[in-house]
Design a protein around this motif. Structure first.
Motif, PDB file in Angstrom:
ATOM      1  N   ALA A 207       0.835  -1.209   0.000  1.00 47.75           N
ATOM      2  CA  ALA A 207       0.000   0.000   0.000  1.00 47.75           C
ATOM      3  C   ALA A 207       0.861   1.247   0.000  1.00 47.75           C
ATOM      4  O   ALA A 207       1.050   1.907   1.011  1.00 47.75           O
ATOM      5  CB  ALA A 207      -0.943  -0.015   1.195  1.00 47.75           C
TER       6      ALA A 207
ATOM      7  N   THR B  81       3.478   3.009  12.304  1.00 44.20           N
ATOM      8  CA  THR B  81       3.794   1.711  12.904  1.00 44.20           C
ATOM      9  C   THR B  81       4.277   1.889  14.344  1.00 44.20           C
ATOM     10  O   THR B  81       3.832   1.189  15.257  1.00 44.20           O
ATOM     11  CB  THR B  81       4.892   1.028  12.057  1.00 44.20           C
ATOM     12  OG1 THR B  81       4.374   0.848  10.746  1.00 44.20           O
ATOM     13  CG2 THR B  81       5.339  -0.286  12.633  1.00 44.20           C
TER      14      THR B  81
ATOM     15  N   LEU C 214       1.557   2.911  16.673  1.00 44.83           N
ATOM     16  CA  LEU C 214       0.721   1.757  17.052  1.00 44.83           C
ATOM     17  C   LEU C 214       1.423   0.908  18.104  1.00 44.83           C
ATOM     18  O   LEU C 214       0.798   0.420  19.048  1.00 44.83           O
ATOM     19  CB  LEU C 214       0.422   0.907  15.811  1.00 44.83           C
ATOM     20  CG  LEU C 214      -0.614   1.493  14.844  1.00 44.83           C
ATOM     21  CD1 LEU C 214      -0.553   0.802  13.486  1.00 44.83           C
ATOM     22  CD2 LEU C 214      -2.025   1.382  15.432  1.00 44.83           C
TER      23      LEU C 214
ATOM     24  N   TYR D 208      -5.853  -4.816   8.933  1.00 41.17           N
ATOM     25  CA  TYR D 208      -4.536  -4.472   8.368  1.00 41.17           C
ATOM     26  C   TYR D 208      -3.541  -5.479   8.933  1.00 41.17           C
ATOM     27  O   TYR D 208      -3.401  -5.613  10.141  1.00 41.17           O
ATOM     28  CB  TYR D 208      -4.189  -3.037   8.755  1.00 41.17           C
ATOM     29  CG  TYR D 208      -2.741  -2.664   8.631  1.00 41.17           C
ATOM     30  CD1 TYR D 208      -2.022  -2.871   7.447  1.00 41.17           C
ATOM     31  CD2 TYR D 208      -2.062  -2.067   9.697  1.00 41.17           C
ATOM     32  CE1 TYR D 208      -0.687  -2.521   7.340  1.00 41.17           C
ATOM     33  CE2 TYR D 208      -0.729  -1.708   9.597  1.00 41.17           C
ATOM     34  CZ  TYR D 208      -0.048  -1.938   8.417  1.00 41.17           C
ATOM     35  OH  TYR D 208       1.275  -1.592   8.315  1.00 41.17           O
TER      36      TYR D 208
ATOM     37  N   CYS E 139      -9.644   0.434  12.090  1.00 35.45           N
ATOM     38  CA  CYS E 139      -8.881   0.975  10.982  1.00 35.45           C
ATOM     39  C   CYS E 139      -9.869   1.823  10.194  1.00 35.45           C
ATOM     40  O   CYS E 139     -10.810   1.307   9.594  1.00 35.45           O
ATOM     41  CB  CYS E 139      -8.330  -0.164  10.127  1.00 35.45           C
ATOM     42  SG  CYS E 139      -7.082   0.390   8.984  1.00 35.45           S
TER      43      CYS E 139
ATOM     44  N   ASN F  35      -8.387  -0.420   5.888  1.00 35.78           N
ATOM     45  CA  ASN F  35      -7.486  -1.195   5.033  1.00 35.78           C
ATOM     46  C   ASN F  35      -7.751  -2.660   5.375  1.00 35.78           C
ATOM     47  O   ASN F  35      -7.591  -3.039   6.534  1.00 35.78           O
ATOM     48  CB  ASN F  35      -6.031  -0.834   5.356  1.00 35.78           C
ATOM     49  CG  ASN F  35      -5.031  -1.659   4.571  1.00 35.78           C
ATOM     50  OD1 ASN F  35      -5.386  -2.427   3.689  1.00 35.78           O
ATOM     51  ND2 ASN F  35      -3.753  -1.507   4.918  1.00 35.78           N
TER      52      ASN F  35
ATOM     53  N   ASP G 155      -6.971   4.014  13.761  1.00 33.19           N
ATOM     54  CA  ASP G 155      -5.825   4.204  12.877  1.00 33.19           C
ATOM     55  C   ASP G 155      -6.357   4.965  11.668  1.00 33.19           C
ATOM     56  O   ASP G 155      -7.071   4.412  10.833  1.00 33.19           O
ATOM     57  CB  ASP G 155      -5.255   2.835  12.469  1.00 33.19           C
ATOM     58  CG  ASP G 155      -4.074   2.962  11.510  1.00 33.19           C
ATOM     59  OD1 ASP G 155      -3.917   4.027  10.885  1.00 33.19           O
ATOM     60  OD2 ASP G 155      -3.317   1.988  11.377  1.00 33.19           O
TER      61      ASP G 155
ATOM     62  N   VAL H  69      -4.615   6.539   9.264  1.00 37.12           N
ATOM     63  CA  VAL H  69      -3.493   6.838   8.367  1.00 37.12           C
ATOM     64  C   VAL H  69      -3.971   7.166   6.942  1.00 37.12           C
ATOM     65  O   VAL H  69      -3.265   7.820   6.181  1.00 37.12           O
ATOM     66  CB  VAL H  69      -2.453   5.682   8.395  1.00 37.12           C
ATOM     67  CG1 VAL H  69      -2.895   4.472   7.609  1.00 37.12           C
ATOM     68  CG2 VAL H  69      -1.088   6.157   7.919  1.00 37.12           C
ATOM     69  N   TYR H  70      -5.219   6.774   6.600  1.00 38.85           N
ATOM     70  CA  TYR H  70      -5.767   7.110   5.273  1.00 38.85           C
ATOM     71  C   TYR H  70      -6.778   8.264   5.351  1.00 38.85           C
ATOM     72  O   TYR H  70      -7.614   8.419   4.457  1.00 38.85           O
ATOM     73  CB  TYR H  70      -6.452   5.882   4.654  1.00 38.85           C
ATOM     74  CG  TYR H  70      -5.495   4.750   4.375  1.00 38.85           C
ATOM     75  CD1 TYR H  70      -4.664   4.766   3.260  1.00 38.85           C
ATOM     76  CD2 TYR H  70      -5.387   3.662   5.247  1.00 38.85           C
ATOM     77  CE1 TYR H  70      -3.764   3.737   3.015  1.00 38.85           C
ATOM     78  CE2 TYR H  70      -4.490   2.627   5.009  1.00 38.85           C
ATOM     79  CZ  TYR H  70      -3.686   2.672   3.891  1.00 38.85           C
ATOM     80  OH  TYR H  70      -2.791   1.658   3.653  1.00 38.85           O
TER      81      TYR H  70
ATOM     82  N   SER I  68       2.709   8.683   5.587  1.00 43.18           N
ATOM     83  CA  SER I  68       3.078   7.669   4.595  1.00 43.18           C
ATOM     84  C   SER I  68       2.110   7.612   3.419  1.00 43.18           C
ATOM     85  O   SER I  68       2.533   7.415   2.279  1.00 43.18           O
ATOM     86  CB  SER I  68       3.104   6.285   5.246  1.00 43.18           C
ATOM     87  OG  SER I  68       4.180   6.192   6.123  1.00 43.18           O
TER      88      SER I  68
ATOM     89  N   LYS J  56       6.107   7.317   2.506  1.00 43.27           N
ATOM     90  CA  LYS J  56       6.425   6.227   3.443  1.00 43.27           C
ATOM     91  C   LYS J  56       7.837   6.327   3.994  1.00 43.27           C
ATOM     92  O   LYS J  56       8.106   6.041   5.152  1.00 43.27           O
ATOM     93  CB  LYS J  56       6.348   4.900   2.682  1.00 43.27           C
ATOM     94  CG  LYS J  56       5.137   4.056   2.942  1.00 43.27           C
ATOM     95  CD  LYS J  56       5.161   2.892   1.969  1.00 43.27           C
ATOM     96  CE  LYS J  56       4.675   1.602   2.529  1.00 43.27           C
ATOM     97  NZ  LYS J  56       3.559   1.564   3.393  1.00 43.27           N
TER      98      LYS J  56
ATOM     99  N   ARG K 279       9.076   8.493   7.199  1.00 40.96           N
ATOM    100  CA  ARG K 279       8.838   7.951   8.548  1.00 40.96           C
ATOM    101  C   ARG K 279       8.327   9.037   9.502  1.00 40.96           C
ATOM    102  O   ARG K 279       9.004   9.418  10.463  1.00 40.96           O
ATOM    103  CB  ARG K 279      10.099   7.267   9.133  1.00 40.96           C
ATOM    104  CG  ARG K 279      10.763   6.211   8.292  1.00 40.96           C
ATOM    105  CD  ARG K 279       9.819   5.183   7.713  1.00 40.96           C
ATOM    106  NE  ARG K 279       9.110   4.404   8.698  1.00 40.96           N
ATOM    107  CZ  ARG K 279       7.820   4.052   8.560  1.00 40.96           C
ATOM    108  NH1 ARG K 279       7.121   4.405   7.509  1.00 40.96           N
ATOM    109  NH2 ARG K 279       7.247   3.339   9.492  1.00 40.96           N
TER     110      ARG K 279
HETATM  111  C1  LIG Z   1      -3.741   0.921   8.321  1.00 38.18           C
HETATM  112  C2  LIG Z   1      -2.271   1.167   8.297  1.00 38.18           C
HETATM  113  N1  LIG Z   1      -1.666   1.602   9.417  1.00 38.18           N
HETATM  114  C3  LIG Z   1      -0.341   1.831   9.445  1.00 38.18           C
HETATM  115  C4  LIG Z   1       0.443   1.632   8.335  1.00 38.18           C
HETATM  116  C5  LIG Z   1       1.921   1.883   8.427  1.00 38.18           C
HETATM  117  O1  LIG Z   1       2.213   3.227   8.204  1.00 38.18           O
HETATM  118  P1  LIG Z   1       3.682   3.814   8.382  1.00 38.18           P
HETATM  119  O2  LIG Z   1       4.375   3.665   7.066  1.00 38.18           O
HETATM  120  O3  LIG Z   1       3.427   5.271   8.710  1.00 38.18           O
HETATM  121  O4  LIG Z   1       4.351   3.103   9.469  1.00 38.18           O
HETATM  122  C6  LIG Z   1      -0.142   1.176   7.151  1.00 38.18           C
HETATM  123  C7  LIG Z   1       0.679   0.907   5.950  1.00 38.18           C
HETATM  124  O5  LIG Z   1       0.335   0.150   5.070  1.00 38.18           O
HETATM  125  C8  LIG Z   1      -1.536   0.939   7.143  1.00 38.18           C
HETATM  126  O6  LIG Z   1      -2.152   0.494   6.025  1.00 38.18           O
END
Ligand SMILES: Cc1ncc(COP(=O)(O)O)c(C=O)c1O
Length: 449
Positions: free
Chosen positions: A56, A122, A125, A146, A201, A205, A233, A235-236, A278, A284, A287
């Motif tokens: 992704a 990551t 989390l 995910y 999520c 994802n 989460d 992130v999207y 990311s 990505k 970081r």
């Molecule tokens: C739902 C989700 N959380 C976290 C991440 C990881 O993100 P990062 O690259 O910021 O560690 C991803 C990456 O695919 C993801 O899809």
């Protein structure tokens, strides 16, 4: 399908590393992605390589983001040392909180002290796992999930993951989901399992959908009733887009968990969001991640020293500040990012329709489509219903050198589903989609790998 309990079992023994490292060493051996990344297909430079529609990542805005980074990349000499703290510079926390206030519509203004910056989502989390759960305690995640939630939450600090499974036709983004989580919490309690939190999520994802506001509120109430945390989460968060193809669907728009006033719903100490650059910034490699918690200063305080392990590079800090502070550029960038995602989803959805491939309709977020390649495979090739179609498709894809993540990787209940990442340049997308069709048509024969 039953829910799964992810608990690291120290069944492997090694003379050379700890038992727990030995378990992870074996798990890591199963991860194909890193091999794929070292052999990426390029028409001229590596024509025999693998087309990667499995990771992704967002290539669509890469050049633009890189250009913007170059435009103002002038790091101060302080970039060669630590910033003011382990969880991001004051300037970055300030820029990030303003950015979140602008784009996530929080019910209460996000202040710099509500943000701890990490080297990627990551790490945010993993901090959640370490700081909110004691060893042996569980986080609940709905299936599919995910795939790296397993690693992020369970591998190093002894927390566990309990998955919530759904029936065939359940809408996982409706009140049904709240009910399923409730049943999972009740069952865990009856079995003497201590749950630390619910992890959503959102946007999802691999399903590419958002939880409606009322479902989020239901989840928050549930978390409060069971005195557990709720973590989204996100992130999207800004990788949401208009679905111009599946017109019959009316997907929920994204509402951040932060946009819901916890008053009267949940103790705010229990509400947390993670985000990073990311996906929404196609970066990505930068970081940059963040943990946003507006009421729980204990959580942020616990990261003051442990943040050493996940400190963002001062150079990335500098770059992130430049991107997040440039409101004029953001006003152009974000809609452009979303427009390109929408376009590439449309290309991929039309490809699926033209080839009679079923997929999750009504997605409006993320960098991918979740598609049922197994049914198509079965239509073309007679394989026994007792055989695992996912493996057959996987082998056929491998023979054609195209890499996708399977629904099995995400703990999806139905076999044969795959996630297709569409955020790659057209030459790569169409090459990959073409190879998928060839793989389905030709199937896997014992001698073709
Ligand atoms: C739902 C989700 N959380 C976290 C991440 C990881 O993100 P990062 O690259 O910021 O560690 C991803 C990456 O695919 C993801 O899809």
């Amino acid at each position: 399908m039953d829910s799964k309990d992810f608990t690291i079992s120290l069944s492997y023994r090694s003379e050379y590393v700890s038992d727990r490292a030995s378990v992870i060493e074996r798990e890591t051996g199963k991860m194909e992605m890193w091999n794929v990344l070292s052999d990426l297909w390029e028409p001229k430079d590596n024509p025999d390589g693998i087309v990667n529609l499995g990771m992704a990542q967002n290539w669509l805005l890469r050049d633009i983001v890189l250009q913007r980074i170059r435009y103002s990349f002038d790091p101060p000499s302080s970039a060669l040392t630590y910033t003011e703290g382990t969880t991001g510079s004051k300037r970055l926390k300030d820029a990030m909180s303003k950015f979140i206030n602008h784009h996530f519509f929080p019910s209460k203004r996000v202040l710099p002290e509500h943000v701890s910056v990490t080297n990627g989502t990551t790490s945010a989390l993993e901090h959640i796992s370490w700081a909110l759960a004691d060893p042996g305690e569980y986080f609940l995640v709905g299936q599919p999930y995910y795939m790296n939630f397993v690693a992020n939450l369970t591998w190093r600090f002894g927390a566990r993951l309990l998955t919530v499974s759904f029936e065939k036709d359940d809408d996982r983004f409706s009140e049904v989901a709240v009910k399923k989580y409730q049943q999972a919490l009740d069952k865990a309690k009856a079995e003497g399992k201590k749950v630390a939190g619910i992890l959503l999520c959102h946007p999802h994802n691999p399903l590419g959908r958002c939880y409606p506001r009322k479902v989020l509120i239901g989840m928050m109430k549930l978390a409060q009733a069971h005195r557990v945390h709720i973590i989204a989460d996100e992130v999207y968060a800004l990788s949401t887009w208009e679905n111009t193809v599946d017109k019959e669907c009316a997907p929920a728009n994204f509402h951040s968990l932060l946009s819901i006033d916890p008053n009267g719903i949940i103790d705010g100490h229990r509400v947390h969001v993670v985000w990073g650059m990311s996906k929404d910034f196609a970066a990505k490699g930068l970081r940059v991640g963040a943990l946003i918690s507006q009421y729980n200063s204990h959580l942020h305080n616990s990261l003051i020293e442990t943040g050493y392990f996940t400190m963002i590079s001062s150079f990335s800090d500098h770059i992130a500040v430049n991107l997040l502070e440039d409101e004029e550029w953001l006003q152009w960038y974000i809609p452009e990012h979303q427009r390109r995602l929408s376009q590439n989803y449309a290309k991929t959805a039309r490809w699926a329709q033209n080839n009679g491939i079923n997929y999750v309709k009504g997605a409006n977020a993320g960098l991918f489509m979740f598609a049922d390649l197994g049914t198509k495979y079965r239509e073309i090739h007679c394989i026994s219903p007792t055989l695992n179609v996912t493996q057959w498709v996987q082998r056929a894809l491998k023979a054609k050198k195209v890499f996708l993540s399977s629904g099995d990787d995400f703990g999806y209940e139905k076999p044969g589903w795959f996630r297709i990442v569409f955020c790659v340049p057209d030459y790569c997308l169409f090459e990959g989609l073409g190879r998928i069709i060839e793989a389905l048509n030709e199937g896997w024969k014992k001698n073709n790998v």
